[in-house]
Design a protein around this motif. Structure first.
Motif: not given
Lengths: 479, 479
Positions: A126, A131, A135, A326-329, B142, B147-152, B356-357
């Motif tokens: 991360i 980040t 955001n 951005a993996p989680g996006y 956020l 991780t600012c919601c960037l993680n899986y 994630t977000l």
């Protein structure tokens, strides 16, 4: 810092460091040689002390030189000292119905264990991602959107995002229009929809060997048989073998990760790509190319893609922002050529539209032009990390270990002495809270028993060094 | 406004309005009767002028009374004056391979046309959603997220969100733990994964008739045959028919939208649900229940679900926040009972983890307890809108039109004179920039030719009134 200034300074110390690196590569400077002091370097090159220091710092962080207390800088490591390359594996004798076993589930479950020193996660740390700027992009689009991004997005995807993806394609020589692109929930959805669009259950599909286990799972879920094509650790799929395999196994489609393949890190030369596309075009066989690592090159230029050479619309290009931004996006896409309507229809059937807010945020981030700068930083960091990890593996693993030389991406493929079983090593390492991906899960037949994959997505730390040292110790114990 | 105060005041004027509504329903007050003046009502009931006014305002917005200038309030409309209910359709004679035609694509494409007065979109208007509070939730998570919601995210879904979904299940008598729940990219992904988990290509699956076309598309993509079960516009699936159909068509699974079915608006009585679950349990047949409209009830209590009565883990409950909170967030879930591991494995194969977000933002919104209040407002608004739309249909459509009486959800199902073709009406309406969903796309065989569906998700406006008037005119022209 002002961006122009940043680049200019960047250029100076990088240039000095690269010249020293060349000297090391050519063995003009050898392991153990003492380097000029920072002050002497500064004088000799007519650069500031801080630039000289930065150059050494860069070489040090790549693991090429080391600072010895009260003594100075010494050459530590050169590419010539790494372990051997693994060999291209022999192909299996038949097309095989995919069967993905419990091993994969055990590795995937472990991914979420936070105590784990996780070498099995193929994603960037991360801290390597922008980040704060992402955001900002989220907040910006929330303020701008009349619907606060609560509306359903177009099924094909946010038009502004598709436009940015089309622009980005310029880097690999692509000229898609935004209408050629379909946004998906990550690259895995893109692969799954494309596979479904071009095959029917029972069909044989050609893949690399070894290949990423999630690709087996996609193929399994669609009831396909796979034909594993021998894959060179440097240049990717063996095209001569493939050419003969197509009629022999009645191959209906191909799915390759040509650029910085996971796990091998191989990169198919652009002229091979052209040959591959031409070969398949003659036989009207579609090719799915998974290009999620393409932007993460360590060399001077981005490798091209098969889509670059596609004249008949037979290449279904798939990629995502999961490895670069951005993996989680969960934002991926496909450019499926002549199969676009079919893929779009399947998208509507399976997940309808993709997340509105994340699409808008990525489009916003890309449109302000910071993506290129971010990628430059990310590539540099991953390159440095790859060298550090390779060095540690060379230092700590037994001498008969072989290791790949990735020129991009995240992953190292390690081939051990034949007596050592990767899955057993995985189980033992887990007891020490170390996660690796055993070689068996990269084949449909449980081959690659004496291999495993580690990812260098995490920046180097003491703990990582200790983890790799422990892995080396376990390997030695297991012989 | 203080929440307790708001509820208390709410109670007062609602109570008065409801008593007047009852008088209208029982025909104590008849259409055209003059009501007490606001002042007189206030005196008679011992309530404030503003409360009396609010009660009339509420009745007016429901279309039950009207204010005539310089004259006062008059009874305008009662349920007794609506058109007839459509009849339960006859079943087809055989199990049918699904074939979804171009009609559906044309309707779906039109959904994104912004000039369209779109009665074919089954989603709440954005102005009915808590946009500002959801934005706050996004910013809050956020800020909070390391991780600012960037993680899986975990493949099974954000644990805090699953906890909130488990709590929410209390409303329908469910007691799942967070570990029983899998978060998906909207309900469509949940349905698709569940269908795949419990069937194989060629199996026959029972569905309602008419049924939502996206469900046909999911079933088609999995190569299934459908058996359309006659469905009552008030009480849902005909269980006697289903019981005989199971052995006759060798039905392997059922997929029903029991609560406020789309398009019929029917709601299966809870005792029917119990009978259905018991019947299927005896034969070990799994039931997928799509409960996306369950929270949008107009009556006093939330209808139960089949999952409420499920003892054997055979019910795969699916739902989402797309109809009640945030369409574009693409957050749905399933509680798949004994099929959990299978569904989770398929999820991993097809889209890996969900955004994630958005998951974190919905979890945050739900955990601060504002969801219930929002739902109360949304239900009230939709109820009012449904009455308004029904009234307009009664006013403008030909007298031989039949119309449903939804007690929740978004959709009205309209049965026209047999001479009028729904698809032709759709085509003609499009020329006037009016979108409807023709009846043919709600059947695998192109039945329901003389029907169409409209959604009342958009708050009442003049333009909507004019649109419905135009539809009525087109229908009259086509006879």
């Amino acid at each position: 810092m002002n961006e122009t200034l940043e680049i200019k300074q960047d250029h100076k110390y990088v240039e000095v460091a690269e010249r020293i690196e060349t000297l090391i590569e050519k063995k003009v400077l050898k392991v153990g040689d003492k380097l000029l002091s920072v002050r002497a370097l500064s004088k000799e090159q007519g650069i500031s002390l801080s630039t000289a220091f930065q150059a050494y710092y860069m070489l040090e962080s790549k693991g090429l030189i080391e600072a010895r207390p009260q003594s100075g800088y010494y050459v530590k490591f050169s590419h010539a000292h790494t372990l051997d390359l693994p060999k291209t594996c022999d192909p299996p004798d038949d097309a095989i119905p995919v069967s993905v076993d419990d091993m994969i589930n055990s590795v995937y479950v472990d991914l979420n264990n936070e105590k784990l020193l996780n070498f099995s996660m193929g994603a960037p740390a991360i801290e390597l991602l922008p980040t704060a700027k992402l955001n900002k992009a989220v907040m910006h689009v929330l303020r701008q959107s009349k619907t606060c991004c609560l509306n359903y997005e177009h099924i094909q995807g946010n038009p502004a995002l598709r436009k940015q993806i089309a622009r980005q394609a310029f880097n690999w020589g692509g000229t898609p229009s935004e209408d050629d692109i379909i946004v998906t929930a990550g690259a895995v959805e893109a692969l799954s929809l494309c596979v479904k669009a071009i095959t029917k259950p029972g069909d044989a599909i050609a893949i690399e060997s070894p290949t990423y286990f999630a690709i087996f799972q996609v193929l399994e879920s669609h009831g396909l048989k796979v034909v594993e094509i021998p894959t060179d650790p440097l240049t990717g799929v063996d095209l001569d073998y493939l050419e003969k395999a197509i009629p022999r196994f009645d191959i209906k489609a191909c799915l390759f990760v040509n650029n910085f393949n996971n796990p091998l890190g191989s990169c198919m030369p652009d002229e091979h790509k052209k040959r591959l596309v031409d070969m398949l075009a003659k036989k009207d066989i579609p090719l799915i190319e998974d290009d999620i690592y393409g932007e993460l090159y360590f060399g001077k230029t981005r490798p091209k893609t098969c889509k670059t050479f596609d004249k008949k619309g037979l290449v279904l290009h798939c990629a995502s922002f999961s490895k670069s931004l951005a993996p989680g996006y969960r934002i991926g896409w496909t450019i499926p050529g002549r199969f676009k309507e079919k893929v779009l229809r399947l998208k509507r059937m399976h997940t309808v539209s993709t997340n509105t807010l994340s699409q808008a945020a990525v489009a916003d981030f890309l449109s302000n032009g910071r993506f290129e700068l971010h990628l430059r930083h990310l590539r540099k960091a991953l390159h440095t990390q790859s060298l550090r990890y390779v060095q540690a593996v060379s230092d700590y693993f037994p001498d008969d270990t072989c290791i790949t030389r990735p020129q991009g991406g995240f992953t190292l493929w390690i081939e051990m002495n034949k007596k050592i079983n990767g899955y057993k090593l995985h189980k033992r390492a887990l007891k020490h809270n170390i996660g690796i991906a055993p070689g068996q899960i990269f084949s449909s037949q449980g081959r690659f028993e004496n291999c495993f994959r580690i990812s260098y997505g995490q920046p180097w730390t003491e703990r990582i060094g200790q983890g790799l040292q422990m892995l080396g110790k376990l390997m030695k114990d297991m012989r």
